[in-house]
Scaffold this motif. Structure first.
Motif, PDB file in Angstrom:
ATOM      1  N   LEU A 289       7.602  -5.422   5.499  1.00  0.00           N
ATOM      2  CA  LEU A 289       6.775  -4.828   4.449  1.00  0.00           C
ATOM      3  C   LEU A 289       7.623  -4.103   3.420  1.00  0.00           C
ATOM      4  CD1 LEU A 289       3.806  -3.472   6.581  1.00  0.00           C
ATOM      5  CD2 LEU A 289       3.630  -5.160   4.761  1.00  0.00           C
TER       6      LEU A 289
ATOM      7  N   PHE B 123       2.559  -9.604   6.725  1.00  0.00           N
ATOM      8  CA  PHE B 123       1.231  -9.882   6.178  1.00  0.00           C
ATOM      9  C   PHE B 123       0.187  -9.966   7.292  1.00  0.00           C
ATOM     10  CE2 PHE B 123       4.467 -12.014   3.490  1.00  0.00           C
ATOM     11  CZ  PHE B 123       4.411 -11.144   2.426  1.00  0.00           C
TER      12      PHE B 123
ATOM     13  N   TYR C  42      -0.414  -6.265   8.374  1.00  0.00           N
ATOM     14  CA  TYR C  42      -1.190  -5.552   7.356  1.00  0.00           C
ATOM     15  C   TYR C  42      -2.653  -5.983   7.368  1.00  0.00           C
ATOM     16  CZ  TYR C  42      -2.906  -4.407   2.672  1.00  0.00           C
ATOM     17  OH  TYR C  42      -3.664  -3.974   1.621  1.00  0.00           O
ATOM     18  N   SER C  43      -2.900  -7.299   7.376  1.00  0.00           N
ATOM     19  CA  SER C  43      -4.283  -7.783   7.347  1.00  0.00           C
ATOM     20  C   SER C  43      -5.026  -7.411   8.630  1.00  0.00           C
ATOM     21  CB  SER C  43      -4.315  -9.299   7.138  1.00  0.00           C
ATOM     22  OG  SER C  43      -3.659  -9.975   8.194  1.00  0.00           O
TER      23      SER C  43
END
Length: 297
Positions: free
Chosen positions: A18, A66, A69-70
Motif C-alpha cells: 500500500l 488491494f 484494503y477492499s
C-alpha cells in the motif's frame, strides 16, 4: 501452498504494498509515466504470483494491498449470512468486529489514513507556497513527509491503545493495538469519501464514457460514449462541503463506538472508563486533523 506463512508476517506485506502504491500515486515524479507504471504493476504481479505459489491463498489475503484494503472496507457491509447460509441484514459494526487482529493491521490502517492526510496536505496553500519558495528535492521531501504522517498516526494509535491497565490474566498490553485497529476503518472510509467523492463521481463518469472507446476510434462498445458528465458536486460547493463534513464526523463516531465496544471486552473492569480516554483523545485528534486538512486544501 506448499509452505505455511511465516509466523508474525500477518499484514506487513500489504502495508508495504500500500505504501508503494500511494508513493507511486502521490509522490513519485514518474507516476504518470506509462513505462514506470507498467514496471510497478509487473513487480506487483510477480510478488503476488510467487508468494501465492509458495504460501497459497493466505499470501493473497494478507499480502495483496488491494485485496486487504477492499476486505477491510467490505467489513462495513450491512449484509451477512446466517447459519442457513442466507443473506441477512446486520449492523455493519458487527461485521467490522470480525476483522482478524493479525500482525501488521495497525500498519495497514496507518498507511491508509496517513497517505490520505498527506494527499490533502500536499494540496494545501501552505504546502504549495513552501515548495514554490524553496529549492528542494520534492520527491525526497514528499516521501519523508508522508512517512512522517503515517508514523505519527501509527505511533499515536499504538500509544493510546496501550495507555491503560489490563488484567494480569487478560489480554497482553502489546496485543491491544491490533485488537482495536479495526475501529480506524470507519474513519478511513469517512475521510476517503470526503477527500475523493467528487473525483470518484466525476472521473467515474468519464471512465464510463471512455470505456466504450478505449482506442479513440469513435467506437461505442457499451453504449456509454455519448453520455454527458454531470458536474453537480463541483458546481454546488456548499452541498459538497456538507457531505464531506458528515462523512468525516460519521466515520469518527462509528470508530469511537467500535473502539468502545471492543474495549468493554478487553480492558479490566476498573479501567473501563479511564482506560479509554487516551484512545478517545487520539480519535478526536484525527477528527480535527481531517477537518483541518479538508478545509485547508
Amino acid at each position: 501452498g506448499p509452505r505455511p506463512s511465516p509466523p508474525g508476517l500477518g499484514y506487513w506485506p500489504a502495508s508495504l504494498g500500500l505504501f508503494a502504491f500511494v508513493w507511486l500515486e502521490l509522490v513519485s515524479p514518474n507516476g504518470t509515466d506509462l513505462d514506470f507504471v507498467r514496471l510497478w504493476f509487473a513487480l506487483y504481479a510477480a510478488a503476488m504470483l510467487v508468494g501465492w505459489a509458495v504460501f497459497g491463498t493466505t499470501w493473497i489475503s494478507h499480502a495483496d494491498p488491494f485485496e486487504v484494503y477492499s476486505t477491510l472496507v467490505g467489513h462495513l457491509s450491512p449484509w451477512s449470512r446466517n447459519t442457513a447460509g442466507r443473506l441477512v441484514l446486520v449492523s455493519p459494526l458487527r461485521n467490522l468486529a470480525r476483522i482478524t487482529p493479525e500482525a501488521g493491521l495497525v500498519a495497514v490502517v496507518a498507511v491508509l489514513l496517513g497517505s490520505t492526510a498527506y494527499d490533502s496536505w500536499s494540496n494545501s496553500v501552505t504546502w504549495i507556497r513552501f515548495v514554490q519558495s524553496n529549492t528542494i528535492d520534492l520527491t525526497r521531501l514528499g516521501t519523508g513527509l508522508m512517512l512522517l504522517i503515517i508514523l505519527v498516526v501509527g505511533i499515536t494509535f499504538t500509544a493510546a491503545s496501550m495507555a491503560t491497565g489490563v488484567d494480569p490474566q487478560g489480554t497482553p498490553r502489546r496485543e491491544l493495538p491490533r485488537r482495536l485497529a479495526y475501529s480506524i476503518v470507519p474513519i478511513i472510509v469517512g475521510y476517503m469519501i470526503a477527500h475523493y467523492l467528487s473525483f470518484l463521481v466525476e472521473y467515474g463518469q468519464q471512465t464510463l464514457v471512455l470505456i466504450s472507446d478505449p482506442g479513440g476510434t469513435g467506437a461505442n462498445l457499451f453504449g456509454t460514449a455519448d453520455l454527458e458528465i454531470n458536474y453537480w458536486l463541483s458546481q454546488n460547493p456548499s452541498a459538497l462541503a456538507t457531505i464531506k463534513v458528515l462523512a468525516i464526523v460519521t466515520g469518527h463516531v462509528l470508530g469511537v463506538i467500535a473502539a468502545h465496544d471492543r474495549s468493554l471486552t478487553l480492558l479490566a473492569r476498573r479501567h473501563l472508563i479511564i482506560g479509554q480516554l487516551a484512545l478517545l483523545f487520539a480519535m478526536v485528534g484525527y477528527t480535527f486533523m481531517g477537518l483541518y486538512l479538508l478545509f485547508g486544501a
